[in-house]
Design a protein around this motif. Structure first.
Motif, PDB file in Angstrom:
ATOM      1  N   GLN A 188      -4.725   5.693  -0.747  1.00 63.48           N
ATOM      2  CA  GLN A 188      -3.546   5.058  -1.335  1.00 63.48           C
ATOM      3  C   GLN A 188      -3.629   5.286  -2.839  1.00 63.48           C
ATOM      4  O   GLN A 188      -4.625   5.798  -3.345  1.00 63.48           O
ATOM      5  CB  GLN A 188      -3.471   3.565  -1.003  1.00 63.48           C
ATOM      6  CG  GLN A 188      -4.666   2.752  -1.438  1.00 63.48           C
ATOM      7  CD  GLN A 188      -4.488   1.275  -1.079  1.00 63.48           C
ATOM      8  OE1 GLN A 188      -3.532   0.614  -1.498  1.00 63.48           O
ATOM      9  NE2 GLN A 188      -5.400   0.758  -0.272  1.00 63.48           N
ATOM     10  N   ARG A 213       0.691   5.647  -0.650  1.00 66.78           N
ATOM     11  CA  ARG A 213      -0.029   6.878  -0.928  1.00 66.78           C
ATOM     12  C   ARG A 213       0.963   7.934  -1.377  1.00 66.78           C
ATOM     13  O   ARG A 213       1.888   8.273  -0.655  1.00 66.78           O
ATOM     14  CB  ARG A 213      -0.799   7.395   0.280  1.00 66.78           C
ATOM     15  CG  ARG A 213      -1.695   8.584  -0.121  1.00 66.78           C
ATOM     16  CD  ARG A 213      -2.247   9.361   1.049  1.00 66.78           C
ATOM     17  NE  ARG A 213      -3.167  10.382   0.584  1.00 66.78           N
ATOM     18  CZ  ARG A 213      -2.819  11.544   0.019  1.00 66.78           C
ATOM     19  NH1 ARG A 213      -1.533  11.817  -0.165  1.00 66.78           N
ATOM     20  NH2 ARG A 213      -3.717  12.410  -0.386  1.00 66.78           N
ATOM     21  N   ALA A 246       0.842  -1.210   0.000  1.00 64.00           N
ATOM     22  CA  ALA A 246       0.000   0.000   0.000  1.00 64.00           C
ATOM     23  C   ALA A 246       0.875   1.257   0.000  1.00 64.00           C
ATOM     24  O   ALA A 246       1.803   1.389   0.792  1.00 64.00           O
ATOM     25  CB  ALA A 246      -0.926  -0.008   1.201  1.00 64.00           C
TER      26      ALA A 246
END
Length: 201
Positions: A67, A36, A34
């Protein structure tokens, strides 16, 4: 008869939306990668266009919210180190965004890149719609992407089968910026991913 011809043309125009759906990365893989991006909430519409005819060939959408992911419906971008679940690519770092874009640009196709900063709520809505959509059948990349955007921009984006038509509508939204990527590699773009080493990024 005309309707049949139009349907056949639509199928041929979207022939690059041809990868078999159904990739299913584990929850652990998705949590591990994940990512972002530190930029603003943003939607980036990718439209792949034929250099000779200008016809659209593929549509996808990068979403930067809680994300950053790429909605790549029926796409052919696959790498063992990049988790995907039902046409959603996860862990889209700058390096992955770059190789994704270059993967689609070659001597016969260029990529139109349209960016629009949105609210956090709109980015999150786009992400949830993409994640919930499920695997997309072949030749329905623009149909599925436009249906997602139509929910976020009702009355401004309509459902379409045609990449160029969607790009034109998206381009009329206030605040959209555009750039175009041309590269002249071989049509066998598999080497872009084959030569990509994420450990060296």
């Amino acid at each position: 008869m005309r309707a049949l011809i139009m349907a056949v043309c639509a199928f041929l125009a979207l022939a690059s939306c041809a990868a078999p759906p159904g990739e299913w990365a584990t929850d652990e893989d998705l949590a591990r990668v994940a990512y972002r991006h530190d930029g603003p909430p943003r939607l980036t519409l990718f439209t792949m266009l034929n250099n000779s005819t200008g016809a659209g060939a593929h549509t996808s959408l990068m979403i930067n919210g809680s994300q950053r992911i790429i909605w790549d419906p029926a796409g052919s971008f696959k790498h063992e180190t990049i988790p995907e679940r039902n046409d959603v690519i996860f862990g889209v770092t700058p390096a992955i965004a770059d190789v994704y874009t270059r993967f689609h640009a070659r001597k016969t196709f260029h990529v139109k890149i349209q960016q629009l900063d949105v609210t956090p709520a709109q980015a999150e809505q786009a992400m949830q719609l993409a994640r919930a959509y499920g695997p997309v059948p072949q030749a329905q990349c623009t149909r599925s992407t436009s249906s997602i955007l139509a929910e976020i921009f009702p009355g401004q984006i309509t459902q379409s089968w045609f990449p160029k038509a969607l790009a034109e509508e998206f381009g009329r939204l206030p605040g959209v910026t555009e750039q175009v990527l041309y590269e002249y590699d071989s049509d066998d773009n598999s080497k872009v991913l084959a030569e990509w080493d994420p450990s060296k990024v």
